[in-house]
Design an enzyme around this catalytic site. Structure first.
Site, PDB file in Angstrom:
ATOM      1  N   GLU A  54      12.789  49.578  21.638  1.00  0.00           N
ATOM      2  CA  GLU A  54      12.589  51.022  21.536  1.00  0.00           C
ATOM      3  C   GLU A  54      11.118  51.354  21.784  1.00  0.00           C
ATOM      4  OE1 GLU A  54      13.151  54.489  18.174  1.00  0.00           O
ATOM      5  OE2 GLU A  54      14.796  53.078  18.497  1.00  0.00           O
ATOM      6  N   CYS A  62      10.252  52.339  15.245  1.00  0.00           N
ATOM      7  CA  CYS A  62      11.160  51.189  15.264  1.00  0.00           C
ATOM      8  C   CYS A  62      10.927  50.330  16.499  1.00  0.00           C
ATOM      9  CB  CYS A  62      12.607  51.663  15.239  1.00  0.00           C
ATOM     10  SG  CYS A  62      13.101  52.377  13.661  1.00  0.00           S
ATOM     11  N   ARG A  77      18.535  57.792  22.331  1.00  0.00           N
ATOM     12  CA  ARG A  77      17.155  57.409  22.664  1.00  0.00           C
ATOM     13  C   ARG A  77      16.842  57.505  24.156  1.00  0.00           C
ATOM     14  NH1 ARG A  77      17.418  58.498  18.319  1.00  0.00           N
ATOM     15  NH2 ARG A  77      16.875  57.354  16.443  1.00  0.00           N
TER      16      ARG A  77
END
Length: 274
Positions: A268, A198, A149
């Site tokens: 996130e 998310c 990420r």
């Protein structure tokens, strides 16, 4: 404009006509510059965004074939459109993108991923404009220094184009994989209402949703926003929540997981604004 439908106004919203227009703005601007994509993984704070907010428009939403295994896409192209375009060209390997909300530029920035694959595994080259000097650069996937990420590029960037690699395959097989991705998403995630991607990244060796569930936060509700019962790593704005309401609810989940497992969840979803 945001998926979660919260946040104050941007002082200025700028949609460049082309790369040169974007570069001129950055070189001439004396105000701070922020970048948004599809807004599927951001919370804009209630006070709004100061300075100039850049959003790439339809001029950067192109998708085209380079050869029988490579595709070039603009930063504003939707990842789902890229997945289906690849299928039409009988190029396999990008099917997982069909289940990811957001744009190519946003996906490159956060190394978006799903179902065991991520952007780092399918991108070859990336073109980006530096938000400090306004110059155009090109990077290979290796030079991006991708990790879970995120990436390791120093400075701030707006990603305007990328080349993706795949492998030749039969259209029917790709279509079946695309259907499997969408079916899996529809069965496991909330796909209607004001939601986003998310909430939290997966800690090393753990699934964030499982920690949230076992901390008793599935369905946690503060009267205007709630944690999804269908997938407890998703946030829902169901009753005109503010950005602060969403942040506070997310932080309640973080605290609960920390108390039970002594694990610090990392957002996130990105928070923009002041």
């Amino acid at each position: 404009m945001t998926w979660l439908n919260v946040g104050g106004q941007a002082d200025v919203l700028f949609k460049p006509r082309d790369i040169e227009d974007l570069m001129c703005l950055i070189k001439d601007a004396e105000l701070p510059i922020s970048v948004i994509g599809a807004t599927s993984n951001i919370i804009v704070q209630d006070s709004g965004i100061r300075g100039i907010t850049v959003k790439l428009g339809k001029e950067f939403a192109y998708i085209k074939c380079k050869d029988n295994s490579s595709i070039v896409a603009g930063g504003a192209a939707l990842l789902s459109n890229l997945a289906y375009f690849a299928g039409e060209q009988q190029i396999s390997g990008l099917e997982f993108l069909a289940g990811i909300p957001g744009t190519v530029g946003g996906g490159i920035e956060m190394n978006a991923g799903a179902y065991g694959s991520d952007i780092a595994s399918v991108v070859k080259f990336i073109r980006a404009v530096n938000l400090e000097d306004g110059n155009l650069y090109e990077f290979s996937s290796e030079e991006m220094g991708y990790f879970y990420r995120g990436h390791s590029l120093k400075g701030r960037w707006i990603f305007i184009e990328a080349e993706f690699k795949g492998v030749s395959s039969e259209y029917e097989l790709i279509l079946q994989r695309l259907k499997e991705v969408i079916d899996k998403k529809n069965k496991s995630q909330p796909v209607r209402g004001k939601t986003a991607g998310c909430i939290f990244k997966n800690p090393i060796g753990c699934k964030a949703w499982k920690l949230i569930d076992e901390s008793g936060c599935r369905g946690l509700d503060n009267g205007v926003a709630k944690i999804s019962k269908k997938h407890c790593n998703f946030l829902l704005n169901y009753n005109n929540a503010t950005a602060l309401d969403l942040e506070n609810l997310g932080n309640r989940v973080k605290d609960a997981v920390k108390d039970k497992f002594n694990i610090e969840l990392e957002w996130e979803i990105r928070v923009l604004g002041r």
